[in-house]
Design a protein around this motif. Structure first.
Motif, PDB file in Angstrom:
ATOM      1  N   SER A 106       1.404 -38.544 -31.750  1.00  0.00           N
ATOM      2  CA  SER A 106       2.411 -39.600 -31.848  1.00  0.00           C
ATOM      3  C   SER A 106       3.226 -39.629 -30.556  1.00  0.00           C
TER       4      SER A 106
ATOM      5  N   GLU B 293      -0.309 -55.862 -36.438  1.00  0.00           N
ATOM      6  CA  GLU B 293      -0.647 -54.429 -36.398  1.00  0.00           C
ATOM      7  C   GLU B 293       0.358 -53.626 -35.558  1.00  0.00           C
ATOM      8  N   GLU B 294       0.980 -54.310 -34.592  1.00  0.00           N
ATOM      9  CA  GLU B 294       1.996 -53.627 -33.781  1.00  0.00           C
ATOM     10  C   GLU B 294       3.251 -53.353 -34.616  1.00  0.00           C
TER      11      GLU B 294
ATOM     12  N   GLU C  40       6.790 -47.336 -37.690  1.00  0.00           N
ATOM     13  CA  GLU C  40       6.581 -45.907 -37.928  1.00  0.00           C
ATOM     14  C   GLU C  40       7.123 -45.075 -36.761  1.00  0.00           C
ATOM     15  N   ASN C  41       6.765 -45.485 -35.531  1.00  0.00           N
ATOM     16  CA  ASN C  41       7.236 -44.758 -34.335  1.00  0.00           C
ATOM     17  C   ASN C  41       8.756 -44.751 -34.250  1.00  0.00           C
TER      18      ASN C  41
ATOM     19  N   ARG D  78       7.561 -50.068 -26.567  1.00  0.00           N
ATOM     20  CA  ARG D  78       8.213 -49.153 -27.512  1.00  0.00           C
ATOM     21  C   ARG D  78       9.585 -48.724 -26.964  1.00  0.00           C
TER      22      ARG D  78
ATOM     23  N   ASP E 149       3.667 -52.588 -37.815  1.00  0.00           N
ATOM     24  CA  ASP E 149       3.573 -51.368 -38.630  1.00  0.00           C
ATOM     25  C   ASP E 149       3.663 -50.131 -37.761  1.00  0.00           C
ATOM     26  N   ASN E 150       2.946 -50.182 -36.659  1.00  0.00           N
ATOM     27  CA  ASN E 150       2.911 -49.060 -35.736  1.00  0.00           C
ATOM     28  C   ASN E 150       4.298 -48.760 -35.151  1.00  0.00           C
ATOM     29  N   TYR E 151       4.960 -49.819 -34.654  1.00  0.00           N
ATOM     30  CA  TYR E 151       6.277 -49.610 -34.056  1.00  0.00           C
ATOM     31  C   TYR E 151       7.312 -49.189 -35.094  1.00  0.00           C
TER      32      TYR E 151
END
Lengths: 488, 95
Positions: free
Chosen positions: A416, B22-23, B29-30, A357, B25-27
């Motif tokens: 989050s 799945e990563e 959003e983050n 991330r 969508d998650n990333y």
């Protein structure tokens, strides 16, 4: 006598007076680690067998009448992002799970020269990215005060091991609060030195313009002693400063009369837990009663300094972590045929979710079209933040602030990544401006969890904040009143 | 801040990362949430201010460019994921 409850300066006295042998001390720690590691999970690598052998040799020296240096035989724990020759340095990442550094970090060289004995390498958030140590790919470290809560991070293993008496002291690293915040959550003393005071050579880089190594200890005196051992110019780190080396223990005067302490009102606004706030207000009263001048000031930076921090740190991380390509060291994926496959698959399989991330975020803010809006702006904001601190330090010696907005929180309680980032709101401005900051315990909340107070100094004024911390500690004696209970 | 799926995949490619479905969508959003927060940096009054490039004012540190030999090849190669004849081994690059 419970050996593992003693501070390092107490251990030194006992060794000097022959009340304790080095072997007895190391054995006591080895037993303590055996007993508590299953609850705390602080260690990535345990080196107690090696430590016992080293202790025996030092005792032989003592028995033969040879002089030993003041720190010979004193055990220590090391955060697992500092390179140790011949011993794994994992950064708590699958990427470096089997990495054995071919050289020692400069701080490790310094400790070895003084004859300290490493008890092992301590758990952390992967590549030091996190505020709870939950991002470790190796294990989940628990907080000794309540095993259902996190120890903080990223130096969570270091702070938990010190709090649980599994090591007498430890080294951590702090990029945005990673020494101070876990020290606060675990009820111990943690200092982030001024940027440039301690060599970063051999510290696996997260964000190079922010990273600093520092001591995590049971008390302020030990903190000053460990700082003495690690400071100094190092030609191998061009950002380390060539300055005279003071003896930091000499700064501990137990006197704050006339010391001017600034309390920035913005650090006590919305978002700060009321019980934490109340403890800090008690600490301010204590300082007043000790003769310090405590005054409210405005330092309106906390909101954009957190944004500035995450932009700069992720940008630097995306560049620093480019080196992990599966070629010369680190994890290499077995999937794929081409060199390109190795790069992509090794990085995708070797890094955990938070590391990816931050690499993505950092790459984004540096990418064409966004560089000016984010990265350049953040670099300018950094100048502004430094200037705002400078203004306060024109009139004051120390800034008093919370270390963390809350006491230790439960596992998986942040909904989050952004919510987790907010845990660093009071610590990151210090890194952005390159200042020194220390966290010391200032009481416990109703549930018995430790609350930390942060004292921030001007650049290279470690002596001032150490003395302020020491004077408060002598007047309040947290360690005599509160101990971790390993609550389940 | 609106980040598109294509933008995210472009950035992931620059970062040499593969993202699973799945990563993504998650990333997404983050990243949107974090970048929206990061825009707070625009509220900082920075007009006319220079950029800080390091935490101390030391702009350049000069030293002699001297070669220092590091002889412990064994220690270096023990970390190699794959090695042969004392060298790092990688897949064939030139076809």
């Amino acid at each position: 006598m419970n050996i593992t409850e003693l501070t390092v300066h107490e251990l030194q006295e006992k060794i000097a007076s022959k009340e304790l042998t080095v072997s007895e001390i190391v054995k006591a720690y080895s037993d303590r680690i055996d007993e508590k590691e299953k609850d705390i999970n602080a260690f990535v690598t345990i080196l107690t067998d090696d430590a016992i052998a080293k202790a025996k040799k030092i005792d032989e020296k003592i028995n033969n009448g040879q002089a030993i240096s003041g720190f010979e035989g004193i055990p220590i724990g090391i955060k697992d992002n500092m390179c140790t020759k011949g011993i794994k340095t994992t950064c708590s990442s699958k990427m470096l799970e089997n990495f054995v550094a071919p050289y020692d970090a400069t701080v490790i060289e310094n400790l070895n020269k003084e004859g300290l004995i490493s008890l092992g390498k301590l758990n952390m958030d992967e590549f030091a990215m996190g505020s709870s140590t939950e991002n470790s790919a190796i294990k989940k470290t628990r907080n000794p005060w309540n095993l259902n809560t996190v120890p903080g991070g990223s130096s969570g293993g270091s702070a938990a091991a010190v709090a649980a008496n599994m090591v007498p002291w430890a080294l951590g690293s702090d990029t945005g609060g990673s020494i101070r915040q876990p020290a606060s959550l675990c009820g111990v003393v943690g200092l982030k030195p001024t940027y440039g005071l301690v060599s970063r050579y051999g510290l696996v880089a997260y964000a190079s313009s922010l990273d600093q190594i520092g001591p995590i200890t049971k008390d302020v005196y030990d903190n000053a002693m460990l700082l003495n051992l690690i400071t100094g110019h190092d030609p191998k780190d061009s950002t380390s400063m060539d300055l005279p080396k003071p003896d930091y223990t000499k700064a501990l005067k137990n006197d704050v009369k006339g010391l001017k302490i600034a309390v920035p009102k913005e650090f006590f606004a919305e978002g700060l837990n009321p019980e934490v706030k109340a403890k800090l207000e008690e600490a301010m009263d204590k300082y007043r009663s000790l003769g310090a001048i405590v005054e409210e000031v405005s330092l309106d930076i906390s909101e954009y300094s957190l944004a500035t921090y995450y932009i700069i740190s992720c940008a630097e991380a995306s560049s620093n972590l480019g080196r992990f390509d599966g070629i010369r060291y680190g994890y290499r994926s077995e999937n794929g045929e081409t060199l390109r496959d190795i790069y992509f698959n090794s990085r995708s399989e070797g890094f955990g979710p938070e590391v990816k991330r931050r690499i993505i975020l950092g790459t984004y803010v540096l990418s064409s079209g966004y560089y000016d809006a984010y990265y350049k702006k953040a670099q300018q904001a950094r100048t502004l933040i430094t200037n705002e601190f400078d203004k306060v330090f024109k009139d004051y010696d120390v800034i008093l602030a919370p270390t963390s907005p809350t006491v230790a929180f439960e596992f998986n309680s942040k909904s989050s990544p952004l919510e987790m980032y907010l845990a660093d709101i009071y610590t990151v401005p210090v890194n952005v401006a390159g200042l020194p900051g220390i966290s010391i315990p200032c009481g416990v909340d109703k549930s018995g969890m430790p609350v930390g107070m942060q004292l921030i100094g001007n650049k290279f004024q470690e002596e001032t904040i150490l003395n302020a911390a020491y004077t408060y500690e002598q007047a309040t004696n947290f360690r005599a009143n509160f101990k971790p209970e390993f609550k389940k | 801040m609106q980040v598109s799926r294509e933008q995210l995949l472009h950035i992931a490619n620059l970062s040499r990362l593969n993202l699973k479905e799945e990563e993504i969508d998650n990333y997404l959003e983050n990243l949107q949430e974090i970048l929206t927060f990061a825009e707070k940096v625009n509220s900082a009054p920075v007009d006319g201010l220079g950029e800080t490039i390091g935490a101390n004012n030391k702009y350049n540190a000069f030293r002699k460019d001297e070669v220092v030999a590091f002889d412990d090849i064994e220690a270096l190669l023990q970390n190699a994921p794959s090695e042969e004849f004392g060298m790092f081994k990688i897949p064939k690059v030139i076809q």
